[in-house]
Design an enzyme around this catalytic site. Sequence first.
Site, PDB file in Angstrom:
ATOM      1  N   HIS A  15      -5.428   7.610  -2.235  1.00 44.15           N
ATOM      2  CA  HIS A  15      -6.510   6.135  -1.629  1.00 44.15           C
ATOM      3  C   HIS A  15      -7.361   5.836  -2.674  1.00 44.15           C
ATOM      4  CE1 HIS A  15      -4.893   7.011   3.161  1.00 44.15           C
ATOM      5  NE2 HIS A  15      -3.839   5.973   2.370  1.00 44.15           N
ATOM      6  N   HIS A  65       0.947  -1.290   0.171  1.00 39.26           N
ATOM      7  CA  HIS A  65       0.194  -0.341  -0.496  1.00 39.26           C
ATOM      8  C   HIS A  65       0.671   1.191  -0.051  1.00 39.26           C
ATOM      9  CE1 HIS A  65      -3.586   2.808   1.324  1.00 39.26           C
ATOM     10  NE2 HIS A  65      -2.418   3.382   1.931  1.00 39.26           N
ATOM     11  N   GLU A  66       2.011   1.841   0.769  1.00 37.29           N
ATOM     12  CA  GLU A  66       2.405   2.488   0.928  1.00 37.29           C
ATOM     13  C   GLU A  66       3.697   3.024  -0.288  1.00 37.29           C
ATOM     14  OE1 GLU A  66       0.874   3.180   4.277  1.00 37.29           O
ATOM     15  OE2 GLU A  66       2.195   4.631   2.945  1.00 37.29           O
ATOM     16  N   HIS A 126       1.776   4.939  -2.672  1.00 37.63           N
ATOM     17  CA  HIS A 126       2.028   6.155  -2.385  1.00 37.63           C
ATOM     18  C   HIS A 126       3.008   6.653  -2.918  1.00 37.63           C
ATOM     19  CE1 HIS A 126      -1.854   7.025  -0.142  1.00 37.63           C
ATOM     20  NE2 HIS A 126      -1.605   5.578   0.614  1.00 37.63           N
TER      21      HIS A 126
END
Lengths: 578, 89
Positions: free
Chosen positions: A304, A294-295, A298
Amino acid sequence: FLTFEGDLKWDHMDLTYRVMNYSPDLDRAVIDDAFKRAFKVWSDVTPLTFTQIYSGEADIMIMFGSREHGDGYPFDGKDGLLAHAFPPGRGIQGDAHFDDDELWTLGTGLVVKTRHGNANGADCHFPFIFEGRSYSRCITEGRTDGLPWCATTASYDHDKKYGFCPSELLYTNGGNSDGAPCVFPFVFDGTSYNACTTDGRSDGYRWCATTSNFDQDKKYGFCPNRDTAVIGGNSQGDPCVFPFTFLGQSYSSCTSQGRQDGKLWCATTSNYDTDKKWGFCPDRGYSIFLVAAHEFGHSLGLDHSSVREALMYPMYSYVQDFQLHPDDVRGIQYLYGHGSGPEPTAPAPVPTEEPQPLPTEAGSTSTTEEEEEETLEPTAEPIPVDPSQDACVEKNFDAITEINGELHFFKDGKYWTLSSFWDSGIQGAFSIADAWPGLPAVIDAAFQDVLTKRVFFFSGRQFWVFSGQSMLGPRGIEKLGIGKEARRISGALQRGRGKVLLFSGESYWRLDVKVQRVDKGYPRATDDVFTGVPLDARNVFLYQDKYYFCRGSFYWRMTPRYQVDRVGYVKYDILQCP
Amino acid sequence: PLQSKPQAVVTFPGELVSGLSDLELAENYLLRFGYTTAVEARTGSKRVSLAKALRKMQKKLGLEETGELDATTLEAMRAPRCGVPDIGT
């Protein structure tokens, strides 16, 4: 999906990353492997490549820290915030930080990787039997040197397989001692220490000297967490001490006494009442792989997502066999393009006012060993279709699927479309033969591959593949590896990363679209996973991230977490007939 | 067997006891993740801006858009998550 303002993204594809420090919760090798797999999630669907470097400035610098850790965005202790990362760019941009007040695991509890012994670094097996007793943690029983060890199978008595557990008596991480174990007692700042300490540091990490005198030798290392290490509390990383006294009672295991939230805790000295030293006992923890994937999204430029099942959804939820969601794939390919496909593309232009039934767009080059593509002239004169024919008079449909963002309803040589973007209602009837020359009038199933935009059609035991104006087929479904037991394909669910589930009867196969072969271990019983939907569904399709199973005039809608969340009428709910 | 005596509840030293009320928890959450700005939080009528921010958050996170601080919304605010704001930079 969402990208950051201005579509922030890297201006090169070969990215580097560097792990600045390691959490004491997991063996370093486990963390390195998890980060490598997390980057692979994104490199699998884009031209991006990721290389780990061990010194100097990398594009993506990764660190563990707790509370205020140097960037002005403090973490918040156990639970709550797990990690954060910065969008692409120079300096801190692109970096990823993980809260080390969390228990980092692979999502299902402690991962205790052994060293030495005779099990080649296998993980501990809890519980295990030793001398007839059952243990669910590392023990020092059976040894005189106090080194914690465990069995790597269910019974040491039977298999004699064992290894040593993470412990400061065995090795240290980082520091300047090349992993040498702690020396106790050691002197620091004139004081003698018999255990790891956080004294002298502000980041809460536990350390020790690797000689008997730090003041003199300045040799040190960071202490790995033992399997009984507590999380948070006021003793992060210290091991539980059993038995311990609390409110005058003795406890030989973790307890939730004294708390209203049911969380298990223990004392890290033998008497809580006098010393008030405590912490939470290990739970399932958070998957470093999932949070890192997930990170890193980014770090690559994704913000998101609102899609609950997407990796880029802000809340954490553990999934076992992780698959990147189509929403994530669309987002990252919006920024960086496909794997071997064309360059990054801007969002598709808004379709013309009257959305015409488009045959599929040109797919990307495929690496499958496909026979020579052929563009077939329509064999028989296509059956003329009366465009005024109404989809709402049909009792059911031969096939339903989403193509280029529009639901397509196929029946006897005709089809209708329904766009989720336009509230222009049902379009059609159109002629199948006009849009896809060479197809039979009655088809059983169809799906559009998310990555290549090619459209697969199935009728009986044959299938066709349309890619732009060219068509390949008909070919037998045995070429895909689907046995004789499948008389027809009733539907398909795209699963992201080039996989599609094909349903027939009460079974389903997982097709690898790229190699056009079904994966090993299939077919599987539909009921094993898709519980609660009709097993003899006439149509199965993916729409707006949910699974639809249709039988008769009804549909069953299922979430990607395999929960049926709606049953309704195909005609009135989906087609919105009056 | 049920506890013979009422279970003692202890305040553990060093624990981040969030003594925050549900409303304070919500206001902190909405501010931290970009659903409301510090300016909005100070000025304007609290009730209206809270309902508006809640609706924005519920929409973003796929929750039922009630504009109310209901149980589902509170549970979502307490769930473990990424620290990157949902809205804004």
